[in-house]
Design a protein around this motif. Structure first.
Motif, PDB file in Angstrom:
ATOM      1  N   VAL A  12      39.395  47.491  40.746  1.00 43.57           N
ATOM      2  CA  VAL A  12      38.749  46.882  41.904  1.00 43.57           C
ATOM      3  C   VAL A  12      37.244  46.741  41.712  1.00 43.57           C
ATOM      4  O   VAL A  12      36.657  45.717  42.036  1.00 43.57           O
ATOM      5  CB  VAL A  12      39.019  47.725  43.172  1.00 43.57           C
ATOM      6  CG1 VAL A  12      38.339  47.126  44.386  1.00 43.57           C
ATOM      7  CG2 VAL A  12      40.514  47.848  43.401  1.00 43.57           C
ATOM      8  N   PHE A  13      36.591  47.776  41.171  1.00 46.25           N
ATOM      9  CA  PHE A  13      35.138  47.837  41.187  1.00 46.25           C
ATOM     10  C   PHE A  13      34.467  47.616  39.835  1.00 46.25           C
ATOM     11  O   PHE A  13      33.320  47.270  39.766  1.00 46.25           O
ATOM     12  CB  PHE A  13      34.667  49.208  41.686  1.00 46.25           C
ATOM     13  CG  PHE A  13      35.191  49.582  43.035  1.00 46.25           C
ATOM     14  CD1 PHE A  13      35.057  48.727  44.115  1.00 46.25           C
ATOM     15  CD2 PHE A  13      35.836  50.780  43.230  1.00 46.25           C
ATOM     16  CE1 PHE A  13      35.540  49.066  45.359  1.00 46.25           C
ATOM     17  CE2 PHE A  13      36.327  51.135  44.480  1.00 46.25           C
ATOM     18  CZ  PHE A  13      36.177  50.276  45.536  1.00 46.25           C
ATOM     19  N   GLY A  14      35.109  47.913  38.760  1.00 49.78           N
ATOM     20  CA  GLY A  14      34.456  47.989  37.465  1.00 49.78           C
ATOM     21  C   GLY A  14      34.600  49.414  36.961  1.00 49.78           C
ATOM     22  O   GLY A  14      34.961  50.324  37.701  1.00 49.78           O
ATOM     23  N   ILE A  15      34.294  49.619  35.707  1.00 51.20           N
ATOM     24  CA  ILE A  15      34.457  50.939  35.101  1.00 51.20           C
ATOM     25  C   ILE A  15      33.391  51.887  35.631  1.00 51.20           C
ATOM     26  O   ILE A  15      32.200  51.571  35.617  1.00 51.20           O
ATOM     27  CB  ILE A  15      34.361  50.828  33.572  1.00 51.20           C
ATOM     28  CG1 ILE A  15      35.496  49.936  33.047  1.00 51.20           C
ATOM     29  CG2 ILE A  15      34.388  52.201  32.918  1.00 51.20           C
ATOM     30  CD1 ILE A  15      35.303  49.504  31.621  1.00 51.20           C
ATOM     31  N   VAL A  16      33.804  53.053  36.101  1.00 50.88           N
ATOM     32  CA  VAL A  16      32.869  54.056  36.605  1.00 50.88           C
ATOM     33  C   VAL A  16      32.195  54.732  35.410  1.00 50.88           C
ATOM     34  O   VAL A  16      32.861  55.256  34.521  1.00 50.88           O
ATOM     35  CB  VAL A  16      33.584  55.101  37.497  1.00 50.88           C
ATOM     36  CG1 VAL A  16      32.617  56.199  37.910  1.00 50.88           C
ATOM     37  CG2 VAL A  16      34.180  54.418  38.721  1.00 50.88           C
ATOM     38  N   LEU A  17      30.855  54.698  35.401  1.00 50.40           N
ATOM     39  CA  LEU A  17      30.064  55.224  34.295  1.00 50.40           C
ATOM     40  C   LEU A  17      29.239  56.447  34.682  1.00 50.40           C
ATOM     41  O   LEU A  17      28.777  57.176  33.801  1.00 50.40           O
ATOM     42  CB  LEU A  17      29.114  54.142  33.772  1.00 50.40           C
ATOM     43  CG  LEU A  17      29.791  52.870  33.274  1.00 50.40           C
ATOM     44  CD1 LEU A  17      28.759  51.778  33.018  1.00 50.40           C
ATOM     45  CD2 LEU A  17      30.600  53.161  32.026  1.00 50.40           C
ATOM     46  N   ALA A  29      29.199  60.199  44.640  1.00 48.76           N
ATOM     47  CA  ALA A  29      28.584  58.905  44.332  1.00 48.76           C
ATOM     48  C   ALA A  29      29.099  58.445  42.975  1.00 48.76           C
ATOM     49  O   ALA A  29      29.212  59.241  42.034  1.00 48.76           O
ATOM     50  CB  ALA A  29      27.071  59.026  44.313  1.00 48.76           C
ATOM     51  N   MET A  30      29.436  57.154  42.892  1.00 45.34           N
ATOM     52  CA  MET A  30      29.964  56.565  41.666  1.00 45.34           C
ATOM     53  C   MET A  30      29.165  55.320  41.323  1.00 45.34           C
ATOM     54  O   MET A  30      29.030  54.423  42.155  1.00 45.34           O
ATOM     55  CB  MET A  30      31.424  56.162  41.853  1.00 45.34           C
ATOM     56  CG  MET A  30      32.343  57.279  42.228  1.00 45.34           C
ATOM     57  SD  MET A  30      34.029  56.642  42.405  1.00 45.34           S
ATOM     58  CE  MET A  30      34.840  58.100  43.044  1.00 45.34           C
ATOM     59  N   GLY A  31      28.655  55.267  40.099  1.00 44.09           N
ATOM     60  CA  GLY A  31      27.972  54.077  39.603  1.00 44.09           C
ATOM     61  C   GLY A  31      28.863  53.388  38.594  1.00 44.09           C
ATOM     62  O   GLY A  31      29.506  54.050  37.782  1.00 44.09           O
ATOM     63  N   ASP A  32      28.883  52.054  38.620  1.00 43.88           N
ATOM     64  CA  ASP A  32      29.857  51.369  37.774  1.00 43.88           C
ATOM     65  C   ASP A  32      29.254  50.296  36.880  1.00 43.88           C
ATOM     66  O   ASP A  32      28.055  50.025  36.911  1.00 43.88           O
ATOM     67  CB  ASP A  32      31.002  50.826  38.624  1.00 43.88           C
ATOM     68  CG  ASP A  32      30.612  49.686  39.540  1.00 43.88           C
ATOM     69  OD1 ASP A  32      29.661  48.938  39.234  1.00 43.88           O
ATOM     70  OD2 ASP A  32      31.281  49.520  40.574  1.00 43.88           O
ATOM     71  N   SER A  33      30.134  49.689  36.103  1.00 43.84           N
ATOM     72  CA  SER A  33      29.729  48.685  35.115  1.00 43.84           C
ATOM     73  C   SER A  33      29.249  47.385  35.753  1.00 43.84           C
ATOM     74  O   SER A  33      28.606  46.580  35.088  1.00 43.84           O
ATOM     75  CB  SER A  33      30.892  48.401  34.166  1.00 43.84           C
ATOM     76  OG  SER A  33      32.032  47.967  34.881  1.00 43.84           O
ATOM     77  N   THR A  55      21.388  44.882  38.499  1.00 42.80           N
ATOM     78  CA  THR A  55      21.990  43.697  37.899  1.00 42.80           C
ATOM     79  C   THR A  55      22.743  44.010  36.605  1.00 42.80           C
ATOM     80  O   THR A  55      23.212  43.104  35.933  1.00 42.80           O
ATOM     81  CB  THR A  55      20.924  42.627  37.618  1.00 42.80           C
ATOM     82  OG1 THR A  55      19.936  43.186  36.739  1.00 42.80           O
ATOM     83  CG2 THR A  55      20.269  42.156  38.911  1.00 42.80           C
ATOM     84  N   SER A  56      22.845  45.301  36.288  1.00 43.57           N
ATOM     85  CA  SER A  56      23.609  45.717  35.119  1.00 43.57           C
ATOM     86  C   SER A  56      24.167  47.119  35.378  1.00 43.57           C
ATOM     87  O   SER A  56      23.957  47.696  36.447  1.00 43.57           O
ATOM     88  CB  SER A  56      22.727  45.698  33.867  1.00 43.57           C
ATOM     89  OG  SER A  56      23.512  45.909  32.706  1.00 43.57           O
ATOM     90  N   ARG A  57      24.825  47.667  34.383  1.00 45.39           N
ATOM     91  CA  ARG A  57      25.524  48.943  34.500  1.00 45.39           C
ATOM     92  C   ARG A  57      24.645  50.073  35.049  1.00 45.39           C
ATOM     93  O   ARG A  57      23.505  50.226  34.643  1.00 45.39           O
ATOM     94  CB  ARG A  57      26.036  49.364  33.135  1.00 45.39           C
ATOM     95  CG  ARG A  57      27.036  48.422  32.556  1.00 45.39           C
ATOM     96  CD  ARG A  57      27.408  48.806  31.154  1.00 45.39           C
ATOM     97  NE  ARG A  57      28.426  47.876  30.686  1.00 45.39           N
ATOM     98  CZ  ARG A  57      28.975  47.937  29.504  1.00 45.39           C
ATOM     99  NH1 ARG A  57      28.619  48.864  28.646  1.00 45.39           N
ATOM    100  NH2 ARG A  57      29.891  47.060  29.160  1.00 45.39           N
ATOM    101  N   VAL A  58      25.238  50.889  35.913  1.00 43.18           N
ATOM    102  CA  VAL A  58      24.595  52.101  36.413  1.00 43.18           C
ATOM    103  C   VAL A  58      25.017  53.247  35.499  1.00 43.18           C
ATOM    104  O   VAL A  58      26.200  53.554  35.374  1.00 43.18           O
ATOM    105  CB  VAL A  58      24.972  52.395  37.878  1.00 43.18           C
ATOM    106  CG1 VAL A  58      24.424  53.738  38.326  1.00 43.18           C
ATOM    107  CG2 VAL A  58      24.476  51.273  38.781  1.00 43.18           C
ATOM    108  N   MET A  59      24.029  53.879  34.852  1.00 45.20           N
ATOM    109  CA  MET A  59      24.304  54.887  33.832  1.00 45.20           C
ATOM    110  C   MET A  59      24.137  56.317  34.327  1.00 45.20           C
ATOM    111  O   MET A  59      24.625  57.256  33.700  1.00 45.20           O
ATOM    112  CB  MET A  59      23.375  54.665  32.628  1.00 45.20           C
ATOM    113  CG  MET A  59      23.523  53.287  32.002  1.00 45.20           C
ATOM    114  SD  MET A  59      25.212  52.900  31.481  1.00 45.20           S
ATOM    115  CE  MET A  59      25.428  54.086  30.168  1.00 45.20           C
ATOM    116  N   SER A  60      23.406  56.519  35.434  1.00 44.38           N
ATOM    117  CA  SER A  60      23.111  57.870  35.903  1.00 44.38           C
ATOM    118  C   SER A  60      22.816  57.839  37.396  1.00 44.38           C
ATOM    119  O   SER A  60      22.270  56.859  37.913  1.00 44.38           O
ATOM    120  CB  SER A  60      21.889  58.406  35.124  1.00 44.38           C
ATOM    121  OG  SER A  60      21.490  59.671  35.569  1.00 44.38           O
TER     122      SER A  60
END
Length: 176
Positions: A12-17, A29-33, A55-60
């Protein structure tokens, strides 16, 4: 007994990173691709607040110690501060010259540290988002930063193969 929730967020959201529990444990809290951060209650995994702006992946992700704000680091080259109740972006931290890989909130909630592919650690005023300094010492990407519980030291890990311990008072570091 413990219960287990299995979910395919990537569908649904993108890969959780990036993942981080709130200080009291009531939210995850979840940041995704896709560059989105979502706040969930671990009990039901329903999205409570949506944070959009990267505008891009959330890494932390890092929580302010009182749990009232979140900070996120992204491959878009910025970190952002968020109001956890409204999802509103409070500040965009701009200054790194490359991807931002890690963010960590100082225990006294006045400063944030970010680590970047530009080989630097940057310090930010947590109230205004204004830069407070740049620490240099690594020769490759800074992949992770974290404050000691007493706030006197910051540890950083780099793709150069080193871990450095930085003195908050002086900004000097030693390789561990």
């Amino acid at each position: 007994g413990a219960s287990f929730h299995q979910s395919r967020f990537a569908d649904v959201f993108g890969i959780v990173l990036a993942l981080s529990f709130s200080p009291q444990g009531e939210y995850l809290a979840m940041g995704d691709s896709s560059g989105t951060v979502r706040l969930h209650r671990p009990t039901d995994l329903q999205t409570q607040v949506l944070f959009e702006g990267h505008t891009s992946r959330v890494m932390s992700i890092s929580w302010r110690p009182d749990g009232q704000q979140l900070a996120s680091a992204s491959m878009d080259g910025t970190a952002r501060l968020w109001n956890v109740h409204t999802g509103q972006a409070l500040a965009t931290l701009v200054g790194h010259e490359n991807l931002v890989m890690s963010v960590s909130w100082h225990p006294d909630a006045t400063v944030l540290a970010t680590g970047s592919e530009d080989h630097t650690i940057r310090l930010w005023d947590a109230d205004t988002g204004e830069p407070r300094g740049v620490w240099r010492g690594h020769t490759d990407s800074v992949r992770s930063v974290c404050w000691s519980p007493d706030g006197r030291s910051l540890a950083s890990a780099s793709a150069d193969g080193t871990v450095r311990l930085w003195d908050w008072a002086t900004g000097e570091s030693q390789v561990l």
